[in-house]
Enzyme design. Structure first.
Site, PDB file in Angstrom:
ATOM      1  CD  GLU A 137       2.783   3.657   4.730  1.00 42.49           C
ATOM      2  OE1 GLU A 137       3.835   2.737   4.730  1.00 42.49           O
ATOM      3  OE2 GLU A 137       2.444   4.030   5.772  1.00 42.49           O
ATOM      4  CD  GLU A 280      -0.836   2.102   8.134  1.00 45.01           C
ATOM      5  OE1 GLU A 280       0.043   2.174   8.670  1.00 45.01           O
ATOM      6  OE2 GLU A 280      -0.946   1.483   7.094  1.00 45.01           O
TER       7      GLU A 280
END
Length: 493
Positions: A137, A280
């Site tokens: 991220e 995720e």
């Protein structure tokens, strides 16, 4: 994972792909990407920021027992990689964000990383490494752009290093992105954040040229947690009274809306057919209102059923994500709680490999870890015969080392009373210290008991050991134990 950020309440793009049949989409993907699997696979994220770590071999056995064939890591820890040797599991290894600057500026650093973390494990009887995640991220808003300029140069150097090692065909680079990299008010209006669009366009072009998917992390829980106006039923897969209408498309859950927002954003930069992997997705079981066993079971089972049904989304009917990695396999009691106390409670299993709730990933209900080596069955509690007026500093110290997040508002141990809170803190520290007798002293305010002081859903843990527990001291039925538990009950209630 980095800190999970707000998965936007985005909903999703237009209807262009409804003109394609499933076969046509499959052919297009074949032409663009070579042979890829269309059927979704359910994998898990294996994080290791834990206070009580099971042997990697025990964890790998847990994965195999449950027929989980895909596992995503956040680094390439040698102990974990050793445990994966010969397992046949498909593995994604990760590169932490703080390594991106060095890898982006040095081809020799990239060569060394590949040699130490990929090449050394891809041997006969080794680890089946399919992906390398370049950062985690890195475009997250809260990082204020500190990593984003390193992503494409690091990818370029790593691709060259994989090519030198003759691994570029079989090992693909990916960049796990959070859902805050794109935005919209409706799915069909999805776009990448303006300041990211040039970089993500370069990144996606590089991914495309090497046959890599786009990896995205989606968290409806965070939308619900961060927005009191977010409709709760829209976060799940059980139907909603707050469906989102976007032209001819109707969205009944936040997951599909978020995913189609990404698809629309990709289409706007010329990559609308790009394969997508969910890096995720999950629901925590503790540490916040709405984070509980029931909600986690309903969300995760609904997600698995939805993905395995191959329904896809309104913009990609019958084309689900390539793979979906649940977050996460195990609880991680040492994670930062800056985003919230729930950060330590995402596991579908507790830290010791025990399933938290019934969940079927497509192969039957979850099975517990076998042969877990526990410390002796004993606990540290506050001594009911002592004056606890001076206990505050002891509790604060214990919880500064151990995980006490379940005691906070919304946690499973929040309502066990002040005396119960003290004992929970004492025991958490005692187990973290491998039951060292001195760690239950607390200036004479603590004592050891051999009867489990757990209360309702509030579990007083016993730590796991690196050594066989068969020789452990497990006194359970002595008259002392009976007396202690009677004192505990009388004092607590």
């Amino acid at each position: 994972m980095g800190f999970k950020k707000m998965a936007l309440i985005t909903h999703l793009p237009k209807q262009e792909q409804t003109l394609f049949s499933f076969v046509a989409v499959s052919v297009l993907l074949f032409l663009c990407w070579g042979v890829i699997e269309v059927e979704s696979g359910i994998g898990v994220n294996w994080g290791t920021i834990s206070l009580h770590k099971m042997s990697p071999f025990t964890v790998v056995d847990l994965l195999k027992q449950n027929k989980i064939q895909k596992v995503k890591l956040f680094d390439a820890d040698p102990a974990v990689m050793k445990g994966l040797m010969g397992s046949g599991l498909e593995v994604m290894v990760g590169i932490p964000n703080d390594m991106l600057a060095g890898l982006s500026s040095s081809t020799s650093a990239a060569d060394l990383w590949v040699a130490q973390n990929v090449s050394r494990y891809i041997v006969k009887g080794g680890v089946n490494i399919k992906y390398v995640a370049v950062g985690n991220e890195p475009f997250l808003t809260s990082y204020s752009g500190q990593y984003q300029s390193y992503v494409v140069p690091a990818m370029t150097n790593l691709l060259q290093s994989l090519a030198k090692a003759n691994l570029a065909r079989n090992v693909k680079l990916v960049v796990p992105c959070n859902a805050d990299a794109y935005e919209s008010s409706l799915p069909s209006q999805g776009t990448f954040r303006p300041e990211l669009t040039p970089i993500i366009t370069q990144m996606v072009s590089l991914l495309n040229s090497n046959g890599s998917p786009f990896v995205v992390n989606i968290y409806p829980f965070l939308s619900l947690y961060g927005n009191s106006d977010f409709p709760q039923d829209y976060a799940f897969f059980e139907g909603t009274t707050h469906a989102v209408t976007d032209g001819p498309n109707v969205y009944y859950n936040a997951f599909d809306g978020n995913l189609d927002t990404l698809i629309a954003a990709l289409a706007k930069i010329g990559y609308g057919q790009m394969p997508i992997v969910i890096g995720e997705v999950g629901w925590p079981t503790d540490g916040a209102l709405g984070a509980n066993l029931t909600a986690a079971r309903v969300f995760n089972q609904g997600l698995v059923n939805h993905v395995l049904s191959n329904k896809g989304t309104p913009l990609r009917p019958q084309v689900p994500p390539m793979d979906v990695y649940l977050f996460s396999l195990l609880d991680e009691g040492a994670k930062s709680v800056l985003p919230g106390n729930f950060e330590r409670h995402w596991g579908i299993f507790s830290f010791d490999g025990q399933s938290k709730y019934p969940l079927n990933l497509g192969n039957g209900l979850l099975k517990n870890a076998k042969d877990v080596e526990y410390l002796p069955y004993r606990w540290c509690i506050a001594n009911p015969m002592k004056d606890l007026a001076e206990v505050t500093n002891h509790v604060r110290l214990a919880c500064s080392y151990a995980d006490c997040t379940t005691l906070n508002y919304g946690g499973s141990c929040n309502e066990i009373g002040a005396k119960g809170n003290i004992s929970y803190a004492f025991n958490s520290y005692y187990q973290l210290q491998k039951q060292n007798p001195r760690s239950c002293d607390f200036d004479g305010l603590g004592m050891v008991t051999f009867l489990n002081p757990s209360i309702g859903e509030c579990r007083f843990l016993v730590g796991v050991s690196d050594y066989a527990s068969s020789s452990g001291f497990r006194l359970q039925n002595s008259w002392i134990s009976v007396l202690l538990i009677l004192l505990w009950d009388a004092w607590l209630f």
